[in-house]
Motif scaffolding. Structure first.
Motif, short mmCIF file in Angstrom:
data_model
loop_
_atom_site.label_atom_id
_atom_site.label_comp_id
_atom_site.label_asym_id
_atom_site.label_seq_id
_atom_site.Cartn_x
_atom_site.Cartn_y
_atom_site.Cartn_z
N ALA A 1 0.82 -1.22 0.00
CA ALA A 1 0.00 0.00 0.00
C ALA A 1 0.85 1.27 0.00
O ALA A 1 0.45 2.30 -0.55
N THR A 2 2.03 1.20 0.62
CA THR A 2 2.88 2.39 0.74
C THR A 2 3.99 2.42 -0.33
O THR A 2 4.82 3.33 -0.33
N ALA A 3 4.00 1.44 -1.23
CA ALA A 3 5.08 1.35 -2.22
C ALA A 3 4.99 2.47 -3.25
O ALA A 3 3.90 2.84 -3.70
N ASP A 4 6.14 3.03 -3.61
CA ASP A 4 6.22 4.05 -4.65
C ASP A 4 6.56 3.37 -5.97
O ASP A 4 7.62 2.75 -6.10
N PHE A 5 5.68 3.51 -6.96
CA PHE A 5 5.86 2.82 -8.23
C PHE A 5 7.13 3.29 -8.94
O PHE A 5 7.87 2.49 -9.53
N GLY A 6 7.41 4.59 -8.89
CA GLY A 6 8.62 5.10 -9.53
C GLY A 6 9.88 4.51 -8.93
O GLY A 6 10.81 4.15 -9.65
N SER A 7 9.92 4.38 -7.62
CA SER A 7 11.08 3.78 -6.97
C SER A 7 11.23 2.31 -7.36
O SER A 7 12.34 1.81 -7.52
N CYS A 8 10.10 1.62 -7.49
CA CYS A 8 10.13 0.23 -7.92
C CYS A 8 10.70 0.11 -9.32
O CYS A 8 11.54 -0.76 -9.59
N LEU A 9 10.29 0.99 -10.23
CA LEU A 9 10.81 1.00 -11.59
C LEU A 9 12.33 1.22 -11.60
O LEU A 9 13.07 0.51 -12.29
N GLU A 10 12.77 2.19 -10.84
CA GLU A 10 14.20 2.52 -10.82
C GLU A 10 15.02 1.40 -10.21
O GLU A 10 16.19 1.21 -10.57
N ARG A 11 14.43 0.65 -9.29
CA ARG A 11 15.15 -0.48 -8.71
C ARG A 11 15.31 -1.61 -9.73
O ARG A 11 16.36 -2.24 -9.82
N LEU A 12 14.27 -1.86 -10.52
CA LEU A 12 14.32 -2.96 -11.48
C LEU A 12 15.17 -2.63 -12.71
O LEU A 12 15.82 -3.51 -13.27
#
Length: 352
Positions: free
Chosen positions: A244-255
């Protein structure tokens, strides 16, 4: 010529930004035509539109939904498969240069610098003529399971491609991605060696490990053979629910970039690529696609992003083809070069 393709020609003539794309296993062509020539960039991945991000993430471009007209047409996308004969049309210099690059990479892996590395090369083709519509239609026919696109901005350039690799698909909090590795010519009796299977494990483990910080309920399929034009890969499907608290942009940059286009460890691999490949990848091995909008339905909270593989940049009457391969300690330089030749065959048949 359909209305959409006529709009594409008009926009290109007027030097206005646009993207035309076709999703995997679809005969629906979507055109997004920006109304002015402004260069829009992505700041935090909360924007709505069509994204185009470079390999090194220094270039993050956007064709915004709110500043664009959208056209949708249906064309005949019946698949037919190309002959698998390899046209060994390359120079000795290109072959030697790439084999030396692979050798350096293998030596670095054996030394312990990397677990896996992805190296690439650029090939220039002079074209007697080039028709955007017919070339794009060939992409749709030859790559039915890929994401096909044609992207233009006067300040950036003209790119076309047909990529088999999803970076991430998001709808609300549900996300899906894939691990893709290994390459060989397609046949009814495909067998994968230890080297290709090891590549696939590296990519899958990387994605799962990095998703754990952003998602839960991660589900992983059994690896299977996936056909892309006249070649095939090993593919694993991965699904999860964003926290619920995940930031989609941060997830993209991690992958991004994944080991499928960079290597492991990621930053060390990226530095090797920058210093040893001898050219700038630019948008190759970056990612592109719908960001926070589905252009066919205008639904928000929906993203459909792909890794920019099997692509080319058009410069006048020349096509700059970008092709690469993953290497491990067991890689044989000549075989890796021939893998890049195999990967270039379908796209060459689309443009020559």
């Amino acid at each position: 010529m359909g209305t959409l393709f006529q709009k594409q020609v008009d926009h290109f003539t007027k030097q206005l930004p646009f993207v035309v794309f076709c999703k995997p296993n679809s005969n629906q062509i979507i055109g997004v035509f920006q109304q002015d020539d402004a260069l829009h960039t992505i700041k935090d991945y909360t924007e709505n539109g069509f994204a185009f991000v470079s390999f090194d993430s220094t270039q993050k471009y956007l064709i915004p939904q709110e500043a664009s007209d959208v056209y949708i047409e249906t064309i005949d996308a019946a698949a037919y498969y190309l002959p698998t004969e390899i046209d060994l049309n390359y120079t000795d210099e290109a072959k030697l240069d790439f084999e030396q690059l692979v050798t350096k990479g293998v030596q670095a892996i054996v030394k312990g610098d990397f677990e896996k590395l992805v190296v690439s090369r650029k090939e220039t083709l002079s074209l007697p003529s080039f028709n955007v519509e017919s070339t794009f239609r060939k992409f749709v026919q030859h790559y039915p399971t890929a994401f096909k696109y044609c992207w233009y901005h006067p300040q950036v350039g003209f790119w076309m491609g047909a990529t088999p690799e999803q970076l991430i698909k998001k709808h609300s909090n549900s996300i899906a991605t894939v691990a893709l590795a290994g390459t060989q010519l397609y046949s009814e009796s495909v067998k994968w060696g230890v080297k290709e299977q090891q590549e696939q494990i590296f990519v899958t483990d990387y994605i799962i490990d990095n998703l754990k910080d952003f998602a839960k309920d991660i589900q992983v399929s059994t690896p299977y053979t996936f056909q892309a034009g006249s070649i095939c890969h090993i593919k694993t499907d991965i699904q999860a629910e964003l926290n619920a608290t995940a930031d989609f942009g941060s997830c993209l940059e991690r992958l991004h970039p994944t080991p499928a286009v960079c290597g492991l460890p990621k930053e060390a691999s990226r530095q090797f690529i920058i210093h040893e490949e001898g050219y700038d990848r630019q948008m190759y091995a970056g990612f592109l696609g719908e960001l926070n909008v589905d252009f066919a339905t205008y639904k928000r909270e929906t993203s459909d992003l792909f890794v920019n593989l099997r692509c080319m940049e058009m410069e006048g009457n020349q096509a700059q083809l970008y092709i690469g391969c993953g290497i491990t300690k067991d890689s044989i330089p000549e075989k890796e070069f021939l893998e890049t030749v195999n990967k270039s065959m379908t796209i060459k048949r689309c443009i020559l």
